[in-house]
Design an enzyme around this catalytic site. Structure first.
Site, mmCIF file in Angstrom:
data_model
loop_
_atom_site.group_PDB
_atom_site.id
_atom_site.type_symbol
_atom_site.label_atom_id
_atom_site.label_comp_id
_atom_site.label_asym_id
_atom_site.label_seq_id
_atom_site.Cartn_x
_atom_site.Cartn_y
_atom_site.Cartn_z
ATOM 1 N N HIS A 165 0.801 -1.234 0.000
ATOM 2 C CA HIS A 165 0.000 0.000 0.000
ATOM 3 C C HIS A 165 0.830 1.279 0.000
ATOM 4 O O HIS A 165 0.281 2.369 -0.126
ATOM 5 C CB HIS A 165 -0.936 -0.001 1.209
ATOM 6 C CG HIS A 165 -2.051 -0.993 1.066
ATOM 7 N ND1 HIS A 165 -3.304 -0.638 0.620
ATOM 8 C CD2 HIS A 165 -2.082 -2.334 1.244
ATOM 9 C CE1 HIS A 165 -4.067 -1.719 0.567
ATOM 10 N NE2 HIS A 165 -3.350 -2.769 0.942
ATOM 11 N N ASP A 372 3.665 9.497 -0.902
ATOM 12 C CA ASP A 372 2.475 8.768 -0.473
ATOM 13 C C ASP A 372 2.217 7.648 -1.477
ATOM 14 O O ASP A 372 2.296 7.891 -2.689
ATOM 15 C CB ASP A 372 1.264 9.716 -0.464
ATOM 16 C CG ASP A 372 0.284 9.387 0.648
ATOM 17 O OD1 ASP A 372 0.241 8.220 1.073
ATOM 18 O OD2 ASP A 372 -0.435 10.306 1.098
ATOM 19 N N ALA A 378 -7.532 12.329 -1.491
ATOM 20 C CA ALA A 378 -7.723 13.067 -2.746
ATOM 21 C C ALA A 378 -8.949 12.533 -3.496
ATOM 22 O O ALA A 378 -9.740 13.293 -4.068
ATOM 23 C CB ALA A 378 -6.484 12.925 -3.618
ATOM 24 N N LYS A 379 -9.113 11.220 -3.461
ATOM 25 C CA LYS A 379 -10.228 10.603 -4.188
ATOM 26 C C LYS A 379 -11.542 10.805 -3.443
ATOM 27 O O LYS A 379 -12.593 11.031 -4.056
ATOM 28 C CB LYS A 379 -9.937 9.113 -4.396
ATOM 29 C CG LYS A 379 -8.710 8.880 -5.273
ATOM 30 C CD LYS A 379 -8.523 7.435 -5.667
ATOM 31 C CE LYS A 379 -7.401 7.316 -6.706
ATOM 32 N NZ LYS A 379 -7.194 5.961 -7.172
ATOM 33 N N TYR A 494 28.559 -25.409 -20.877
ATOM 34 C CA TYR A 494 29.670 -25.047 -19.982
ATOM 35 C C TYR A 494 29.303 -23.857 -19.072
ATOM 36 O O TYR A 494 29.015 -24.041 -17.890
ATOM 37 C CB TYR A 494 30.929 -24.744 -20.818
ATOM 38 C CG TYR A 494 32.110 -24.391 -19.947
ATOM 39 C CD1 TYR A 494 32.704 -25.362 -19.138
ATOM 40 C CD2 TYR A 494 32.606 -23.087 -19.898
ATOM 41 C CE1 TYR A 494 33.766 -25.034 -18.298
ATOM 42 C CE2 TYR A 494 33.676 -22.767 -19.069
ATOM 43 C CZ TYR A 494 34.241 -23.735 -18.266
ATOM 44 O OH TYR A 494 35.270 -23.401 -17.435
HETATM 45 N N1 LIG Z 1 -9.095 13.093 10.746
HETATM 46 C C1 LIG Z 1 -9.576 12.012 10.130
HETATM 47 N N2 LIG Z 1 -10.694 11.445 10.591
HETATM 48 C C2 LIG Z 1 -11.189 10.352 10.026
HETATM 49 N N3 LIG Z 1 -10.630 9.729 8.984
HETATM 50 C C3 LIG Z 1 -9.524 10.241 8.506
HETATM 51 C C4 LIG Z 1 -8.938 11.393 9.035
HETATM 52 N N4 LIG Z 1 -7.833 11.652 8.345
HETATM 53 C C5 LIG Z 1 -7.729 10.694 7.410
HETATM 54 N N5 LIG Z 1 -8.745 9.837 7.509
HETATM 55 C C6 LIG Z 1 -9.018 8.676 6.652
HETATM 56 O O1 LIG Z 1 -7.899 7.820 6.650
HETATM 57 C C7 LIG Z 1 -7.651 7.337 5.325
HETATM 58 C C8 LIG Z 1 -6.254 7.717 4.963
HETATM 59 O O2 LIG Z 1 -5.894 7.076 3.805
HETATM 60 P P1 LIG Z 1 -4.700 7.594 2.933
HETATM 61 O O3 LIG Z 1 -4.701 6.884 1.672
HETATM 62 O O4 LIG Z 1 -4.826 9.054 2.770
HETATM 63 O O5 LIG Z 1 -3.386 7.349 3.803
HETATM 64 P P2 LIG Z 1 -2.708 6.249 4.771
HETATM 65 O O6 LIG Z 1 -1.324 6.736 4.920
HETATM 66 O O7 LIG Z 1 -3.426 6.056 6.015
HETATM 67 O O8 LIG Z 1 -2.789 4.901 3.949
HETATM 68 C C9 LIG Z 1 -1.861 3.992 3.310
HETATM 69 O O9 LIG Z 1 -2.699 3.127 2.532
HETATM 70 C C10 LIG Z 1 -3.503 3.801 1.555
HETATM 71 C C11 LIG Z 1 -4.355 2.763 0.865
HETATM 72 O O10 LIG Z 1 -3.587 1.898 0.137
HETATM 73 C C12 LIG Z 1 -2.623 4.558 0.575
HETATM 74 O O11 LIG Z 1 -3.448 5.360 -0.226
HETATM 75 C C13 LIG Z 1 -1.620 5.446 1.308
HETATM 76 O O12 LIG Z 1 -0.711 6.014 0.382
HETATM 77 C C14 LIG Z 1 -0.866 4.644 2.356
HETATM 78 O O13 LIG Z 1 0.025 5.466 3.076
HETATM 79 C C15 LIG Z 1 -8.704 7.980 4.427
HETATM 80 O O14 LIG Z 1 -9.703 7.055 4.142
HETATM 81 C C16 LIG Z 1 -9.234 9.142 5.240
HETATM 82 O O15 LIG Z 1 -10.581 9.418 5.058
HETATM 83 O O1 LIG Z 2 -2.241 3.038 11.847
HETATM 84 P P1 LIG Z 2 -1.360 2.111 11.126
HETATM 85 O O2 LIG Z 2 0.043 2.136 11.604
HETATM 86 O O3 LIG Z 2 -1.951 0.742 11.084
HETATM 87 O O4 LIG Z 2 -1.239 2.657 9.626
HETATM 88 C C1 LIG Z 2 -2.281 2.713 8.761
HETATM 89 C C2 LIG Z 2 -1.854 3.185 7.405
HETATM 90 O O5 LIG Z 2 -2.931 3.091 6.557
HETATM 91 C C3 LIG Z 2 -0.635 2.412 6.864
HETATM 92 O O6 LIG Z 2 -0.777 1.879 5.611
#
Ligand SMILES: Nc1ncnc2c1ncn2[C@@H]1O[C@H](COP(=O)(O)OP(=O)(O)O[C@H]2O[C@H](CO)[C@@H](O)[C@H](O)[C@H]2O)[C@@H](O)[C@H]1O
Ligand SMILES: O=P(O)(O)OC[C@H](O)CO
Length: 723
Positions: A165, A372, A378-379, A494
């Site tokens: 990921h 990242d 972003a999505k 060989y």
């Molecule tokens: N304050 C908040 N309250 C509630 N929810 C919150 C929040 N802040 C963030 N989130 C949620 O947490 C998730 C974060 O996912 P991201 O892909 O942005 O990063 P993350 O580093 O955790 O994931 C890792 O796994 C994902 C999935 O593969 C990759 O996109 C990424 O690059 C990798 O680091 C999102 O679904 C978001 O909505």
């Molecule tokens: O809280 P962690 O350490 O399990 O990290 C969650 C992130 O999505 C890592 O991919």
């Protein structure tokens, strides 16, 4: 649908302890959402860590376990030491910064490797225990990179997928890891290895070539007789659920309140885990620059930054939190007034409704990680904008940037550039905002999380299972068949078969052990030994001329059937093209440092064994393409070999040797051929029915048996001699 056995460090639900009550709630993040539907549909278990349960009473624990069982989740409890050494230690102090290109954050000595390996063993053991024949196992992420390999040992026939990921860094970075080989081999236990982006696939393939000498053929790697596939599968989100929520009346009310409270302030938004990869400090500095540069925006801009606490026991995260706190304080101190505060900083998790309300209400979404894997925020922002409004400012170092080209792409290290992008976003006309958002939303909806799951699992489940393509039997089994009375002919390649690769062809001269082995073979009255090589006859004569064996040089162009006989060339071979091809090879030798051209009577070879593995392979592909383009009409063959590109006359191949030798033998003679590279495939093809063929390596082969390199080949030959 085959039963799916999911394995991830964290379960999709986490135990929550609040005062005296305990419950299990959904873990944050896209994985839980994305996989929940296939998890429910397939009925298979999900194995992972449910979070800290150390403070639970026995009764609470029983309650939690019942809830987890209901959700088909199998908990793997991590001890305090495992949390500190496996999760916080090796996973998050070593692998996380490494994959995000932050080598200076890695401790000078990694003391936690052992804990990482042992924890991976525990995951593999539990997964193997729950495995049922026919299951598809899907392992997730960098905390469990050894698990596919460990599972392959326990379940040789299982169908195993792995998804990474986070970024897979360039081989320059990954090579610095002392445990790089173990981790790569761990991943290669899978049948399919998935990444978010093509660049990560490229980096991974480069690393395999550099470290393990394994070449990736488009998406296929041959490892220990198995085929491993690799591919880019950009993860999506549950777009429909974000879109639906964004139209929920409660959310729209919340958006209204948000706008009313902000008065006429424009809203900038940041949503992240509080992680040093997310680029929050530079983002804050960019907002500060906007306020500095545009006095008119002071009091008219509100930046809402929500950060979920994450990995709080890791010192780097605690320090990062302090940096963010300080910067927020500084900016608010400088640009806040009694009526307005520029940065609204929330250090907490939000529920989905709160999150979507912010997405729906923001003018500009700032997603500016310094690195990242993908970035789902972003999505989510785009999915939550059915009004087709709002501007996404996106870091070019997020995996999402390769798909979301209609965002305003920025370099997160360039604070001035980021400030420019924020201003551009604030000033962007409605029509342009709409047009960009429409395209972004179309992509997010088309490649949502269900598409991601289906494309990964579709690919994995569409591959032939290990049972359908069993690894070749071990070469020793062939040798067993050859033992006993009766005459035998051995055809032996060989280089790469009897000796390993050396930096120059001259350095791969036979050693004393090999000479003794060949002498012993020749001394056996029931054996006839033939060396079939690509080397010039002069070299073979110098090295083996005194031995009573058959020698075949330049892939069978020249043969000396017996000691004392003269060398004979194959009749009717044309090689007048050589003088025109040589300058092309010479030009490559000139431009690729460390490569050189070898000229033989009838053929030419461009060797790149001393060249950086990745660069060499790339140049070899280019050379082959060029030769195909320029000389396709010539009576010549262009052959990729092991770190060599050979050009030789058409109609000459090692297979031509076989009938010439066998015409002097009785029809019931038994035949064995051993070789390692593509030129030996012609030899195998020419071996008559009932003959034995052994491939010494990992490549695709028509041979019926397989063994490892020269050491194993020698062991087999000694076994034939009863040594
Ligand atoms: N304050 C908040 N309250 C509630 N929810 C919150 C929040 N802040 C963030 N989130 C949620 O947490 C998730 C974060 O996912 P991201 O892909 O942005 O990063 P993350 O580093 O955790 O994931 C890792 O796994 C994902 C999935 O593969 C990759 O996109 C990424 O690059 C990798 O680091 C999102 O679904 C978001 O909505
Ligand atoms: O809280 P962690 O350490 O399990 O990290 C969650 C992130 O999505 C890592 O991919």
């Amino acid at each position: 649908m085959a039963r799916l056995l999911l394995v991830s460090n964290r379960l999709p639900v986490t135990v929550k302890v609040e005062k005296d009550s305990v419950s299990v709630g959904r873990s944050p993040g896209g994985l839980a959402t994305g996989l929940s539907r296939p998890h429910e549909r397939s009925g298979g278990p999900w194995i992972g860590w449910p979070g800290d349960v150390s403070r639970l009473t026995d009764a609470q624990r029983t309650k939690v376990e019942a809830q987890l069982a209901e959700l088909n989740c199998v908990p793997l409890y991590l001890s305090a030491s495992e949390v500190s050494r496996f999760y916080e230690g090796y996973s998050n102090r070593v692998l996380w910064p490494l994959c995000h290109y932050m080598l200076d954050r890695i401790p000078r000595q990694d003391r936690d490797w052992d804990a990482y390996r042992k924890a991976n063993e525990r995951f593999a053991d539990l997964a193997a225990k729950h495995y049922q024949p026919g299951d598809t196992i899907w392992v997730h992420d960098y905390q469990l990179m050894l698990v596919p390999g460990m599972l392959r040992e326990r379940l040789p026939h299982a169908r195993i997928g792995y998804f990474h990921h986070i970024p897979f860094p360039s081989s320059e970075i990954f090579s610095t890891l002392p445990r790089r080989t173990e981790l790569l081999k761990g991943l290669l236990g899978a049948d399919l290895i998935g990444f978010h982006a093509v660049s990560y696939v490229r980096h991974f393939s480069g690393m395999l070539l550099r470290q393990l000498g394994l070449d990736t053929d488009i998406d296929r790697i041959l490892f220990q007789g198995r085929e491993v596939r690799v591919g880019a599968f950009p993860m999506g989100i549950d777009a429909t659920s974000f879109e639906t929520l964004a139209q929920d009346p409660a959310v729209l009310d919340e958006v209204k309140v948000l706008h009313e409270r902000a008065h006429d302030e424009r809203l900038l938004l940041g949503i992240d885990r509080l992680d040093y990869t997310k680029g929050i400090p530079r983002r804050l500095l960019a907002v500060q620059r906007v306020l500095e540069r545009s006095p008119a925006l002071r009091g008219r801009l509100r930046f809402i930054q929500v950060a979920v606490p994450s990995r709080t026991q890791v010192q780097a995260y605690a320090e990062y939190r302090e940096t963010v706190d300080e910067l927020v304080g500084r900016i608010n101190g400088q640009y806040g007034t009694v009526h307005s505060t520029p940065v609204h900083y929330l250090y907490r998790s939000l529920n989905e409704k709160q999150l979507v309300s912010l997405y729906r209400g923001a003018d500009v979404m700032l997603v500016t990680p310094v690195r990242d894997g993908m970035n789902l925020v972003a999505k989510e922002f785009c999915a939550a904008r059915p009004d087709e409004d709002g501007v996404l400012v996106l870091s070019e170092f997020a995996g999402a940037a390769s798909e979301m080209r209609d965002a305003l792409l920025i370099n997160p290290y360039d604070v001035e550039g980021m400030a420019d992008a924020i201003e551009e976003a604030l000033e962007m006309p409605r029509a342009e905002r709409q047009q960009r958002m429409r395209c972004l939303r179309a992509g997010v909806k088309a490649r949502d999380v269900h598409w991601w799951v289906d494309s990964f699992l579709g690919r994995l489940q569409g591959l032939k299972s290990v049972e359908e393509r069993p690894p070749l039997p071990d070469g020793m089994q062939a040798l067993e068949k050859l033992k006993g009375p009766g005459r035998k002919v051995l055809f032996l390649d060989y280089d790469g078969t009897l000796v390993g690769f050396a930096p120059t062809p001259g350095q791969a001269a036979p050693d004393a052990e090999l000479m003794k082995l060949l002498k012993d073979l020749c001394a056996r009255p029931d054996l006839s030994v033939h060396l079939v090589s690509g080397r010039p006859k002069e070299t073979l004569e110098a090295w083996f001329g005194e031995l009573p064996l058959g020698l075949h040089a330049e892939h069978g162009l020249w043969s000396r059937m017996r000691r004392g006989q003269s060398w004979q060339a194959l009749p009717g071979v044309s090689f007048e093209w050589k003088s025109r091809v040589k300058p092309v090879l010479d030009a490559f030798a000139g431009r690729v440092t460390g490569s050189f051209v070898e000229e033989k009577t009838a053929s030419l070879a461009w060797h790149y064994r001393k060249v950086d593995a990745e660069f060499g392979a790339l140049q070899a592909r280019e050379l082959r393409l060029l030769l195909f383009e320029q000389f396709s009409q010539e009576p010549m063959h262009i052959l990729p070999g092991d770190r060599v590109v050979e050009v030789r006359p058409r109609g000459v191949n090692k297979g031509r040797v076989v009938p010439e030798v066998l015409k002097h033998e009785a029809p019931d003679v038994r035949v064995l051929a051993m070789g390692d590279d593509v030129t030996d495939e012609d030899l195998f093809a020419a071996i008559p029915k009932g003959g034995l063929t052994i491939h010494a390596g990992n490549k695709h082969t028509r041979a019926a048996y397989r063994t490892e390199g020269p050491q194993e080949v020698r062991r087999l030959l000694k076994a034939l001699l009863g040594q």
